[in-house]
Scaffold this active site. Sequence first.
Site, mmCIF file in Angstrom:
data_model
loop_
_atom_site.group_PDB
_atom_site.id
_atom_site.type_symbol
_atom_site.label_atom_id
_atom_site.label_comp_id
_atom_site.label_asym_id
_atom_site.label_seq_id
_atom_site.Cartn_x
_atom_site.Cartn_y
_atom_site.Cartn_z
ATOM 1 N N TYR A 153 41.723 -108.541 -3.013
ATOM 2 C CA TYR A 153 42.860 -109.458 -3.083
ATOM 3 C C TYR A 153 42.773 -110.614 -2.084
ATOM 4 O O TYR A 153 43.726 -111.369 -1.945
ATOM 5 C CB TYR A 153 44.172 -108.709 -2.881
ATOM 6 C CG TYR A 153 44.262 -107.818 -1.666
ATOM 7 C CD1 TYR A 153 44.117 -108.327 -0.383
ATOM 8 C CD2 TYR A 153 44.525 -106.455 -1.798
ATOM 9 C CE1 TYR A 153 44.210 -107.520 0.733
ATOM 10 C CE2 TYR A 153 44.634 -105.628 -0.687
ATOM 11 C CZ TYR A 153 44.477 -106.172 0.567
ATOM 12 O OH TYR A 153 44.573 -105.359 1.667
ATOM 13 N N CYS A 154 41.652 -110.773 -1.380
ATOM 14 C CA CYS A 154 41.586 -111.818 -0.360
ATOM 15 C C CYS A 154 41.641 -113.201 -0.994
ATOM 16 O O CYS A 154 40.881 -113.507 -1.912
ATOM 17 C CB CYS A 154 40.313 -111.680 0.458
ATOM 18 S SG CYS A 154 40.214 -112.937 1.758
ATOM 19 N N SER A 170 44.574 -105.070 10.132
ATOM 20 C CA SER A 170 44.874 -104.914 8.697
ATOM 21 C C SER A 170 44.639 -103.472 8.278
ATOM 22 O O SER A 170 43.522 -102.952 8.371
ATOM 23 C CB SER A 170 43.975 -105.842 7.872
ATOM 24 O OG SER A 170 44.259 -107.188 8.173
ATOM 25 N N ARG A 225 40.559 -102.596 -0.124
ATOM 26 C CA ARG A 225 39.924 -103.074 1.113
ATOM 27 C C ARG A 225 38.553 -102.405 1.244
ATOM 28 O O ARG A 225 38.397 -101.358 1.878
ATOM 29 C CB ARG A 225 40.804 -102.774 2.340
ATOM 30 C CG ARG A 225 42.107 -103.548 2.318
ATOM 31 C CD ARG A 225 42.793 -103.552 3.667
ATOM 32 N NE ARG A 225 42.057 -104.305 4.656
ATOM 33 C CZ ARG A 225 42.127 -105.636 4.810
ATOM 34 N NH1 ARG A 225 42.905 -106.348 4.035
ATOM 35 N NH2 ARG A 225 41.415 -106.231 5.739
ATOM 36 N N CYS A 276 57.776 -117.970 8.528
ATOM 37 C CA CYS A 276 57.923 -119.309 7.946
ATOM 38 C C CYS A 276 58.488 -119.266 6.534
ATOM 39 O O CYS A 276 59.304 -120.111 6.162
ATOM 40 C CB CYS A 276 56.578 -120.033 7.968
ATOM 41 S SG CYS A 276 55.231 -119.123 7.191
ATOM 42 N N ASP A 331 47.829 -122.087 6.341
ATOM 43 C CA ASP A 331 46.856 -121.113 5.863
ATOM 44 C C ASP A 331 46.899 -120.981 4.334
ATOM 45 O O ASP A 331 45.895 -120.681 3.701
ATOM 46 C CB ASP A 331 47.159 -119.757 6.510
ATOM 47 C CG ASP A 331 46.000 -118.799 6.398
ATOM 48 O OD1 ASP A 331 44.843 -119.267 6.338
ATOM 49 O OD2 ASP A 331 46.239 -117.577 6.372
#
Length: 402
Positions: free
Chosen positions: A31-32, A132, A144, A288, A310
Amino acid sequence: MQPITSSTPPPRPFHAMAKPSGSDCNLDCTYCFYLEKESLYPGERKRRMQDNVLTAYVRNYIESHPAGSEVVFTWQGGEPTLPGLDFYRRAVAQQRFRAGRTISYSFQTNGLLLDDAWCGFFAEHDFLIGLSLDGPADIHDTYRVSAGGQPTHALVMRALGKLQAHRVRYNVLACVNRRGAAEPLRVYEFMRTHGISHIQFIPVVERLSGAADRAIGLTLHGPGGKVLAPALPGATGSVTGWSVLPADYGDLLNAIFDAWVRRDVGEIHVMNFEWALANYMGEPGAACHHQPTCGRAVVVEHNGDVYACDHYVYPAYRLGNLSTSSLAKMVESPAQHAFGQDKLQSLPRQCRECKMLKGCWGGCPKHRFTATQDCEPGLIYLCEGYYRFFGHVAPYLAPCPT
Ligand code: SF4
Ligand code: SF4
């Protein structure tokens, strides 16, 4: 290298996240969203921040903050351990430029390379580490994985043990994907039983196809109202199969909140709950995406290129390069100001009239690719989950915004 012209520090604080290895990583998480960024720098086989860029960054970032303020150096990736420990020893040594500022450090890592040397260094310099870890092995290892598809949970747990043994300050970033969302209490109890006291639950949302290569959901206006980057048209909810379902994300947060509020208040800090509390109390500190405007957290790539955020490391959102321009100037530029204001100004009517607005603030513009009940585009994909979550916690977090 040209000298950087001096600039008055911004009137409001800002934050930079540096990526000293660009998008390079020693994992291949399904999922990166950042691995694709290697296409921004196609000529480079291995992305690493060189010492001249590091020196320029340290000086520029510190000088962009007024005397007496705190300057937080955040290192992120890709995987920021890849440049090696000596890189960070050199970075810390350059604090001699601090001139009256307080310097602190944070570091977001997958943990694979952490050993006693790394953790001793983190402890010595009081780094705050983000590790993570998605939960128990079967959940974590679903997505992952290493480049060869191998599981990584055992390595991350070893890193957790090292951080704890060296008494390094850390928090865990748990990505909430479709698999993990099905078992919220199992994920939370796993964290608890391993002594983890600071956690944040980050939703995994990625669109299908090449949409991720383009600016999503946000029209960026430059000086004179000129459109610098148009929003993608309209409303499609097509996401990858590992993206969390909106309602599931809300239900996960609610299930964990119910366990936490009965037993763990003051012992375990779930950042999602603390952000909600900050908003409901009218205090700063929310993430944010749950603030009315954004644009105060820029990204510094390995070569000194600076981007709006990002989530927006795209050519249209490149603000300049820190070797030739002041970070303060870039943060205060009209383009970056417009970027931050558009988060509020592009809210659809459903959000503006929503009872949860002052907790939610419509989420991150990157994920505003669905339509409202009356077909207005620009609603965040996660709306249903946010509505469930903020509606659920509001009675506990007085004064209630409703
Ligand atoms: S675009 Fe999204 S991630 Fe970036 S600063 Fe704004 S809310 Fe945060
Ligand atoms: S809950 Fe949904 S409608 Fe309400 S502010 Fe958040 S995103 Fe907008």
